[in-house]
Design a protein around this motif. Sequence first.
Motif, mmCIF file in Angstrom:
data_model
loop_
_atom_site.group_PDB
_atom_site.id
_atom_site.type_symbol
_atom_site.label_atom_id
_atom_site.label_comp_id
_atom_site.label_asym_id
_atom_site.label_seq_id
_atom_site.Cartn_x
_atom_site.Cartn_y
_atom_site.Cartn_z
ATOM 1 N N ASN A 178 0.834 -1.202 0.000
ATOM 2 C CA ASN A 178 0.000 0.000 0.000
ATOM 3 C C ASN A 178 0.870 1.254 0.000
ATOM 4 N N LEU A 179 0.259 2.389 -0.335
ATOM 5 C CA LEU A 179 0.947 3.670 -0.211
ATOM 6 C C LEU A 179 1.444 3.798 1.221
ATOM 7 N N ALA A 180 2.753 3.980 1.393
ATOM 8 C CA ALA A 180 3.356 3.907 2.731
ATOM 9 C C ALA A 180 2.753 4.912 3.699
ATOM 10 N N HIS A 181 2.446 6.113 3.223
ATOM 11 C CA HIS A 181 1.875 7.133 4.100
ATOM 12 C C HIS A 181 0.372 7.277 3.891
ATOM 13 N N GLY A 182 -0.236 6.287 3.253
ATOM 14 C CA GLY A 182 -1.674 6.330 3.013
ATOM 15 C C GLY A 182 -2.454 5.696 4.155
ATOM 16 N N VAL A 183 -3.594 6.273 4.476
ATOM 17 C CA VAL A 183 -4.443 5.690 5.513
ATOM 18 C C VAL A 183 -5.487 4.790 4.866
ATOM 19 N N CYS A 184 -5.835 3.723 5.558
ATOM 20 C CA CYS A 184 -6.826 2.773 5.069
ATOM 21 C C CYS A 184 -8.039 2.780 5.997
ATOM 22 N N PRO A 185 -9.218 3.116 5.496
ATOM 23 C CA PRO A 185 -10.431 3.032 6.312
ATOM 24 C C PRO A 185 -10.862 1.572 6.466
ATOM 25 N N ILE A 186 -11.190 1.180 7.683
ATOM 26 C CA ILE A 186 -11.605 -0.188 7.991
ATOM 27 C C ILE A 186 -12.947 -0.135 8.710
ATOM 28 N N THR A 187 -13.880 -0.999 8.309
ATOM 29 C CA THR A 187 -15.175 -1.110 8.974
ATOM 30 C C THR A 187 -15.355 -2.534 9.478
ATOM 31 N N SER A 188 -15.778 -2.660 10.724
ATOM 32 C CA SER A 188 -15.975 -3.958 11.362
ATOM 33 C C SER A 188 -17.460 -4.313 11.391
ATOM 34 N N ALA A 189 -17.756 -5.608 11.270
ATOM 35 C CA ALA A 189 -19.145 -6.073 11.328
ATOM 36 C C ALA A 189 -19.160 -7.490 11.887
ATOM 37 N N TYR A 238 -16.785 -9.913 10.340
ATOM 38 C CA TYR A 238 -16.448 -9.528 8.977
ATOM 39 C C TYR A 238 -15.793 -8.145 9.029
ATOM 40 N N SER A 239 -15.109 -7.781 7.969
ATOM 41 C CA SER A 239 -14.575 -6.423 7.896
ATOM 42 C C SER A 239 -14.366 -6.028 6.442
ATOM 43 N N MET A 240 -14.241 -4.735 6.227
ATOM 44 C CA MET A 240 -14.024 -4.177 4.895
ATOM 45 C C MET A 240 -12.932 -3.128 4.993
ATOM 46 N N THR A 241 -11.947 -3.201 4.090
ATOM 47 C CA THR A 241 -10.819 -2.270 4.104
ATOM 48 C C THR A 241 -10.659 -1.627 2.735
#
Length: 308
Positions: A178-189, A238-241
């Motif tokens: 991934n982009l080293a300084h990029g943030v990844c949104p994660i959602t949990s379910a 479950y989760s989504m990234t």
Amino acid sequence: FFRDPKLIVDADGRIIAALLGRPEGCDWDSVIEEMERVMAGVLRRGRKRRIFLSKNLRHRRGKFHLLSDGYSMGSGQRVCHFFTLPAELLTFFPATGKSCPQQGISTPSASFPRELGHLPHRRLSYFPKLSKYIAQTMLGIEDDQTGLRRPFKNSVYPGVTFNLGPDTVTAEHRDGHNLAHGVCPITSAGKFNHKTGGHFYMRQLKVVIEFPPGSSMAILSGAVDHGNTPISKGETRYSMTQYAAGALFCWAAYSYKTARNLLETAGGAEKKALFDSEPGVRAAWAVSLLSKVDELEADRIAAFGADK
């Protein structure tokens, strides 16, 4: 927009993670229930038909089922590519009228509530400078290579992974592609007790965080080792990234070419050297894209303009 978000900052007050919680202004419980329904249904039918590939079952993140959607780059490819999934598996997703340009069938992301793409929304982002950089880069790539599409129209991110579980517990890892300084949104379910399991931890930051179903966070997944604690037997998670591959940004900066192809062009070596810069220069620039708490609103206005 989010209910009582919590921010993790470094010694200079720079935001390095955002614990977003749950959004306001929509029936979020229904959104998460639909997310769980689609994931459970695809998992059940895919298992029954035995059409998951080995890479969808065992991977560096652990041993659970996953699917990806969108586009990426890497592994020596010369152009951006769509994630490829078995056509039969894709037909398990509810039809929505949205189709993949290459395969002409429903795509995974089209079956999920569009609200799931809201997390990196530009005006409400805790990373406005970074969000603008990602958005502008993806627009340039999509203009250069027609036919590419992002999983969610209301998100800047070109890729998403659906962790289908049914007991998604990620092993400790760092997403180095991934982009080293990029943030990844994660959602949990899922249906699990977030007090006893499913916690999210980041090793270098020495934090362990309760991650209830329906909650979201944004982290530097390419820079920090992270994972989940186990859940109890009989529970589901479950989760989504959402994410962006680092190779996409190099490819765009190299005039939509690989480094090798760029070096074969007139002036290519000079252009590559200009982008790569001297040691430490690009690292400092990358860090500068992370906002400080006391500069956040000013950064939002500078990146996207004041609210009308």
